[in-house]
Write a protein that holds these residues in place. Structure first.
Motif, PDB file in Angstrom:
ATOM      1  N   LEU A 141       8.013  -3.658   5.439  1.00 28.11           N
ATOM      2  CA  LEU A 141       6.883  -4.258   4.741  1.00 28.11           C
ATOM      3  C   LEU A 141       7.330  -5.241   3.657  1.00 28.11           C
ATOM      4  O   LEU A 141       6.644  -6.239   3.395  1.00 28.11           O
ATOM      5  CB  LEU A 141       6.001  -3.165   4.123  1.00 28.11           C
ATOM      6  N   VAL A 196       9.426   2.282   6.948  1.00 22.77           N
ATOM      7  CA  VAL A 196       8.097   1.858   6.479  1.00 22.77           C
ATOM      8  C   VAL A 196       8.214   0.821   5.369  1.00 22.77           C
ATOM      9  O   VAL A 196       7.728  -0.300   5.491  1.00 22.77           O
ATOM     10  CB  VAL A 196       7.265   3.073   5.990  1.00 22.77           C
ATOM     11  N   THR A 197       8.871   1.203   4.264  1.00 27.51           N
ATOM     12  CA  THR A 197       8.907   0.329   3.098  1.00 27.51           C
ATOM     13  C   THR A 197       9.691  -0.953   3.363  1.00 27.51           C
ATOM     14  O   THR A 197       9.205  -2.060   3.071  1.00 27.51           O
ATOM     15  CB  THR A 197       9.519   1.065   1.895  1.00 27.51           C
ATOM     16  N   ALA A 207       2.062   8.604   3.793  1.00 26.70           N
ATOM     17  CA  ALA A 207       1.724   9.100   5.126  1.00 26.70           C
ATOM     18  C   ALA A 207       2.985   9.402   5.926  1.00 26.70           C
ATOM     19  O   ALA A 207       3.055  10.405   6.656  1.00 26.70           O
ATOM     20  CB  ALA A 207       0.865   8.077   5.859  1.00 26.70           C
ATOM     21  N   ASP A 216       0.842  -1.191   0.000  1.00 30.89           N
ATOM     22  CA  ASP A 216       0.000   0.000   0.000  1.00 30.89           C
ATOM     23  C   ASP A 216       0.880   1.243   0.000  1.00 30.89           C
ATOM     24  O   ASP A 216       1.543   1.545   0.995  1.00 30.89           O
ATOM     25  CB  ASP A 216      -0.911  -0.014   1.234  1.00 30.89           C
ATOM     26  N   SER A 275       0.096   4.258   0.151  1.00 30.87           N
ATOM     27  CA  SER A 275      -0.359   5.333   1.030  1.00 30.87           C
ATOM     28  C   SER A 275       0.387   5.345   2.363  1.00 30.87           C
ATOM     29  O   SER A 275       0.498   6.389   3.018  1.00 30.87           O
ATOM     30  CB  SER A 275      -1.865   5.200   1.290  1.00 30.87           C
ATOM     31  N   LEU A 276       0.923   4.199   2.764  1.00 31.06           N
ATOM     32  CA  LEU A 276       1.688   4.144   4.018  1.00 31.06           C
ATOM     33  C   LEU A 276       2.975   4.947   3.900  1.00 31.06           C
ATOM     34  O   LEU A 276       3.356   5.685   4.821  1.00 31.06           O
ATOM     35  CB  LEU A 276       2.003   2.690   4.369  1.00 31.06           C
ATOM     36  N   THR A 277       3.651   4.814   2.752  1.00 32.60           N
ATOM     37  CA  THR A 277       4.871   5.597   2.524  1.00 32.60           C
ATOM     38  C   THR A 277       4.536   7.071   2.401  1.00 32.60           C
ATOM     39  O   THR A 277       5.264   7.930   2.936  1.00 32.60           O
ATOM     40  CB  THR A 277       5.574   5.106   1.249  1.00 32.60           C
TER      41      THR A 277
END
Length: 259
Positions: A181, A177-178, A162, A156, A158-160
């Motif tokens: 995941l 984040v990335t 955000a 997703d 959008s997590l990055t």
């Protein structure tokens, strides 16, 4: 009442024959590694002596040690480079970049081996552990990139975004984040690179030189004389290790193993 169609029976029979052709020889190798006879002509009895003989063979142990060192180093380096390449493939969608990263895995291994041999000779690099490791890195990096890119395609975004909106730099967003995941894909790529390296023969044959022996090269030198139960034993162990790593990699990143 539903009747089985003739073409369904024929298709099933064809599938059974194909899988039998692929897996029956492997099963024979495993079974005869426990055969209490030096000849593979007939079954005599069960024994573990060939595995004991194998672990007492200094040349085989040295070759196995070389293979493990090369596989560990090449998988670590190719995982780092392949992760960056996979991220670049996902982000930039460049055809030139795709060609540069994926070409080594698309062309025949014998061509890769010959071209790397010529390249090392041009650089005046002595063939040995270093040349084999570099060759395995060049070959394995593309596979890692494919696995990582497959993992990124299911993430997703959008997590990055955000994380960036909260003030994180691109490097911080990737690291915090990335990367967590996509870590299952990175580990799957590392296991795949290790598997490709430890049982590679063709590329290793061209880049190893005369004084460097790996496990596949040692097996090849042994079967030129005869296929003994000791060869069956080391082949069984190598097969088991390869299958174990492939199963783990497929569990970590199942999307990369879908057709």
């Amino acid at each position: 009442m539903h009747k089985t169609r003739p073409h369904s029976i024929g298709l099933t029979l064809a599938v059974v024959l194909v899988y039998a052709f692929l897996y029956v020889p492997l099963a024979i190798v495993v079974v005869y590694s426990f055969n209490d006879s030096r000849l593979n002509a007939e079954w005599v009895g069960f024994t573990l002596d060939w595995y004991r003989t194998l672990f007492a063979n200094k040349e085989m142990l040295q070759a196995a040690g070389n293979s493990l060192i090369i596989a560990l180093v090449s998988s670590l380096v190719s995982t780092a480079l392949g992760t960056m390449a996979g991220f670049a493939l996902h982000r930039y969608k460049s055809r030139v970049l795709q060609v540069l990263v994926l070409t080594p895995i698309a062309i025949p291994e014998i061509l890769v081996g010959v071209s790397l041999l010529i390249f090392f000779v041009m650089l005046n690099l002595t063939l040995g552990m270093l040349s084999v490791t570099l060759a395995h890195i060049a070959f394995s990096m593309g596979f890692v990139a494919i696995v990582v890119r497959s993992r990124l395609s299911g993430m997703d975004e959008s997590l990055t975004e955000a994380a960036r909106d909260c003030g994180a730099t691109p490097l911080q967003a990737f690291r915090r984040v990335t990367l967590p995941l996509i870590m299952p894909g990175v580990l799957a790529g590392a296991l795949m690179a290790f598997t490709l390296s430890i049982d590679d023969f063709v590329i290793t044959f061209f880049t190893a030189g005369a004084n460097t022996s790996t496990l596949p090269l040692q097996i090849y030198s042994m079967i030129k004389i005869a296929v003994t139960p000791e060869v069956n034993a080391v082949s069984t162990l190598l097969m088991a290790l390869t299958l174990f790593l492939i199963v783990i990699a497929s569990k970590l990143s199942p999307s990369a193993f879908r057709s």
